[in-house]
Design a protein around this motif. Sequence first.
Motif, PDB file in Angstrom:
ATOM      1  N   TYR A  37     -13.360 -21.307   2.642  1.00 52.92           N
ATOM      2  CA  TYR A  37     -14.661 -21.798   2.223  1.00 52.92           C
ATOM      3  C   TYR A  37     -15.710 -20.873   2.835  1.00 52.92           C
ATOM      4  O   TYR A  37     -15.411 -20.110   3.748  1.00 52.92           O
ATOM      5  CB  TYR A  37     -14.883 -23.231   2.699  1.00 52.92           C
ATOM      6  CG  TYR A  37     -14.122 -24.265   1.918  1.00 52.92           C
ATOM      7  CD1 TYR A  37     -12.728 -24.352   2.012  1.00 52.92           C
ATOM      8  CD2 TYR A  37     -14.786 -25.173   1.091  1.00 52.92           C
ATOM      9  CE1 TYR A  37     -12.020 -25.305   1.292  1.00 52.92           C
ATOM     10  CE2 TYR A  37     -14.082 -26.130   0.367  1.00 52.92           C
ATOM     11  CZ  TYR A  37     -12.711 -26.188   0.481  1.00 52.92           C
ATOM     12  OH  TYR A  37     -12.019 -27.130  -0.244  1.00 52.92           O
ATOM     13  N   ARG A  38     -16.916 -20.958   2.337  1.00 50.90           N
ATOM     14  CA  ARG A  38     -17.991 -20.151   2.909  1.00 50.90           C
ATOM     15  C   ARG A  38     -19.298 -20.918   2.910  1.00 50.90           C
ATOM     16  O   ARG A  38     -19.499 -21.828   2.112  1.00 50.90           O
ATOM     17  CB  ARG A  38     -18.160 -18.828   2.151  1.00 50.90           C
ATOM     18  CG  ARG A  38     -18.684 -18.978   0.732  1.00 50.90           C
ATOM     19  CD  ARG A  38     -18.671 -17.628   0.023  1.00 50.90           C
ATOM     20  NE  ARG A  38     -19.172 -17.713  -1.336  1.00 50.90           N
ATOM     21  CZ  ARG A  38     -19.144 -16.719  -2.217  1.00 50.90           C
ATOM     22  NH1 ARG A  38     -18.623 -15.539  -1.868  1.00 50.90           N
ATOM     23  NH2 ARG A  38     -19.629 -16.877  -3.435  1.00 50.90           N
ATOM     24  N   GLN A  39     -20.164 -20.524   3.820  1.00 52.77           N
ATOM     25  CA  GLN A  39     -21.486 -21.141   3.911  1.00 52.77           C
ATOM     26  C   GLN A  39     -22.514 -20.051   4.125  1.00 52.77           C
ATOM     27  O   GLN A  39     -22.500 -19.365   5.155  1.00 52.77           O
ATOM     28  CB  GLN A  39     -21.535 -22.166   5.041  1.00 52.77           C
ATOM     29  CG  GLN A  39     -22.832 -22.948   5.080  1.00 52.77           C
ATOM     30  CD  GLN A  39     -22.738 -24.166   5.976  1.00 52.77           C
ATOM     31  OE1 GLN A  39     -21.848 -24.268   6.821  1.00 52.77           O
ATOM     32  NE2 GLN A  39     -23.636 -25.108   5.792  1.00 52.77           N
ATOM     33  N   ARG A  45     -21.663 -25.652   2.474  1.00 56.83           N
ATOM     34  CA  ARG A  45     -20.364 -25.001   2.458  1.00 56.83           C
ATOM     35  C   ARG A  45     -19.727 -25.173   1.082  1.00 56.83           C
ATOM     36  O   ARG A  45     -19.786 -26.257   0.496  1.00 56.83           O
ATOM     37  CB  ARG A  45     -19.456 -25.597   3.536  1.00 56.83           C
ATOM     38  CG  ARG A  45     -18.163 -24.827   3.760  1.00 56.83           C
ATOM     39  CD  ARG A  45     -17.383 -25.391   4.935  1.00 56.83           C
ATOM     40  NE  ARG A  45     -18.129 -25.247   6.178  1.00 56.83           N
ATOM     41  CZ  ARG A  45     -17.610 -25.518   7.381  1.00 56.83           C
ATOM     42  NH1 ARG A  45     -16.344 -25.911   7.482  1.00 56.83           N
ATOM     43  NH2 ARG A  45     -18.340 -25.387   8.466  1.00 56.83           N
ATOM     44  N   GLU A  46     -19.135 -24.104   0.576  1.00 55.24           N
ATOM     45  CA  GLU A  46     -18.537 -24.155  -0.744  1.00 55.24           C
ATOM     46  C   GLU A  46     -17.134 -23.552  -0.743  1.00 55.24           C
ATOM     47  O   GLU A  46     -16.821 -22.683   0.072  1.00 55.24           O
ATOM     48  CB  GLU A  46     -19.407 -23.398  -1.759  1.00 55.24           C
ATOM     49  CG  GLU A  46     -19.541 -21.907  -1.478  1.00 55.24           C
ATOM     50  CD  GLU A  46     -20.339 -21.177  -2.546  1.00 55.24           C
ATOM     51  OE1 GLU A  46     -20.881 -21.831  -3.463  1.00 55.24           O
ATOM     52  OE2 GLU A  46     -20.418 -19.926  -2.465  1.00 55.24           O
ATOM     53  N   LEU A  47     -16.342 -24.004  -1.690  1.00 54.47           N
ATOM     54  CA  LEU A  47     -14.991 -23.482  -1.826  1.00 54.47           C
ATOM     55  C   LEU A  47     -15.030 -22.038  -2.326  1.00 54.47           C
ATOM     56  O   LEU A  47     -15.816 -21.707  -3.216  1.00 54.47           O
ATOM     57  CB  LEU A  47     -14.193 -24.345  -2.794  1.00 54.47           C
ATOM     58  CG  LEU A  47     -12.773 -23.908  -3.100  1.00 54.47           C
ATOM     59  CD1 LEU A  47     -11.861 -25.121  -3.267  1.00 54.47           C
ATOM     60  CD2 LEU A  47     -12.707 -23.067  -4.362  1.00 54.47           C
ATOM     61  N   THR A  50      -8.311 -21.483  -2.755  1.00 57.83           N
ATOM     62  CA  THR A  50      -7.238 -22.192  -2.069  1.00 57.83           C
ATOM     63  C   THR A  50      -5.897 -21.803  -2.681  1.00 57.83           C
ATOM     64  O   THR A  50      -5.831 -21.324  -3.824  1.00 57.83           O
ATOM     65  CB  THR A  50      -7.396 -23.718  -2.173  1.00 57.83           C
ATOM     66  OG1 THR A  50      -7.419 -24.095  -3.552  1.00 57.83           O
ATOM     67  CG2 THR A  50      -8.665 -24.202  -1.487  1.00 57.83           C
ATOM     68  N   TYR A  93     -17.421 -17.265   6.564  1.00 59.56           N
ATOM     69  CA  TYR A  93     -16.221 -17.688   5.862  1.00 59.56           C
ATOM     70  C   TYR A  93     -15.324 -18.476   6.821  1.00 59.56           C
ATOM     71  O   TYR A  93     -15.031 -18.021   7.932  1.00 59.56           O
ATOM     72  CB  TYR A  93     -15.475 -16.470   5.321  1.00 59.56           C
ATOM     73  CG  TYR A  93     -16.135 -15.884   4.099  1.00 59.56           C
ATOM     74  CD1 TYR A  93     -17.363 -15.223   4.189  1.00 59.56           C
ATOM     75  CD2 TYR A  93     -15.554 -16.004   2.839  1.00 59.56           C
ATOM     76  CE1 TYR A  93     -17.992 -14.713   3.068  1.00 59.56           C
ATOM     77  CE2 TYR A  93     -16.166 -15.478   1.707  1.00 59.56           C
ATOM     78  CZ  TYR A  93     -17.383 -14.844   1.837  1.00 59.56           C
ATOM     79  OH  TYR A  93     -18.004 -14.332   0.709  1.00 59.56           O
ATOM     80  N   TYR A  96      -9.347 -22.806   6.074  1.00 61.54           N
ATOM     81  CA  TYR A  96      -9.086 -24.236   5.913  1.00 61.54           C
ATOM     82  C   TYR A  96      -7.582 -24.462   5.736  1.00 61.54           C
ATOM     83  O   TYR A  96      -6.909 -23.709   5.032  1.00 61.54           O
ATOM     84  CB  TYR A  96      -9.830 -24.766   4.688  1.00 61.54           C
ATOM     85  CG  TYR A  96      -9.370 -26.118   4.209  1.00 61.54           C
ATOM     86  CD1 TYR A  96      -8.546 -26.242   3.092  1.00 61.54           C
ATOM     87  CD2 TYR A  96      -9.753 -27.275   4.882  1.00 61.54           C
ATOM     88  CE1 TYR A  96      -8.120 -27.479   2.660  1.00 61.54           C
ATOM     89  CE2 TYR A  96      -9.333 -28.516   4.447  1.00 61.54           C
ATOM     90  CZ  TYR A  96      -8.518 -28.616   3.334  1.00 61.54           C
ATOM     91  OH  TYR A  96      -8.095 -29.853   2.917  1.00 61.54           O
ATOM     92  N   TRP A 104     -10.177 -26.766  10.314  1.00 58.64           N
ATOM     93  CA  TRP A 104     -11.096 -25.673  10.008  1.00 58.64           C
ATOM     94  C   TRP A 104     -11.109 -24.641  11.135  1.00 58.64           C
ATOM     95  O   TRP A 104     -11.010 -25.002  12.312  1.00 58.64           O
ATOM     96  CB  TRP A 104     -12.514 -26.210   9.846  1.00 58.64           C
ATOM     97  CG  TRP A 104     -12.670 -27.138   8.697  1.00 58.64           C
ATOM     98  CD1 TRP A 104     -12.514 -28.487   8.703  1.00 58.64           C
ATOM     99  CD2 TRP A 104     -13.010 -26.779   7.345  1.00 58.64           C
ATOM    100  NE1 TRP A 104     -12.727 -28.995   7.445  1.00 58.64           N
ATOM    101  CE2 TRP A 104     -13.037 -27.976   6.599  1.00 58.64           C
ATOM    102  CE3 TRP A 104     -13.289 -25.566   6.707  1.00 58.64           C
ATOM    103  CZ2 TRP A 104     -13.337 -27.993   5.229  1.00 58.64           C
ATOM    104  CZ3 TRP A 104     -13.592 -25.580   5.355  1.00 58.64           C
ATOM    105  CH2 TRP A 104     -13.603 -26.783   4.634  1.00 58.64           C
TER     106      TRP A 104
END
Length: 114
Positions: A37-39, A45-47, A50, A93, A96, A104
């Motif tokens: 994920y990243r922010q 925070r977004e995917l 995966t 980044y 997860y 995390w």
Amino acid sequence: QVQLVESGGGLVQPGGSLRLSCAASGGMFMINVMGWYRQAPGKERELVATITSGGSTNYADSVKGRFTISRDNAKNTVTLQMNSLKYEDTAVYYCYVKSRGDYWGKGTLVTVSL
């Protein structure tokens, strides 16, 4: 205690590439899903991507065709190969892992800039 250790962040020019890696260790049962994920500053925070234990992948539309996620089940590692990086990929980044709970990493900074 589950620990996730990320590596590979840094500064890269637009159009460049980086590889992020994450190693999981500790009291895990079976890892079902690993991912990233990243922010970005000022954003939620977004995917990013995966991957399941069976190898099924899921990507954010914004990174499809540019990023590739892979994992080594034997080593409990997940890797994100990032190509054709854009300014808007700049973010922290986070690794997860889903294993009878959500875990995390502490995050690694990726900066895309001239």
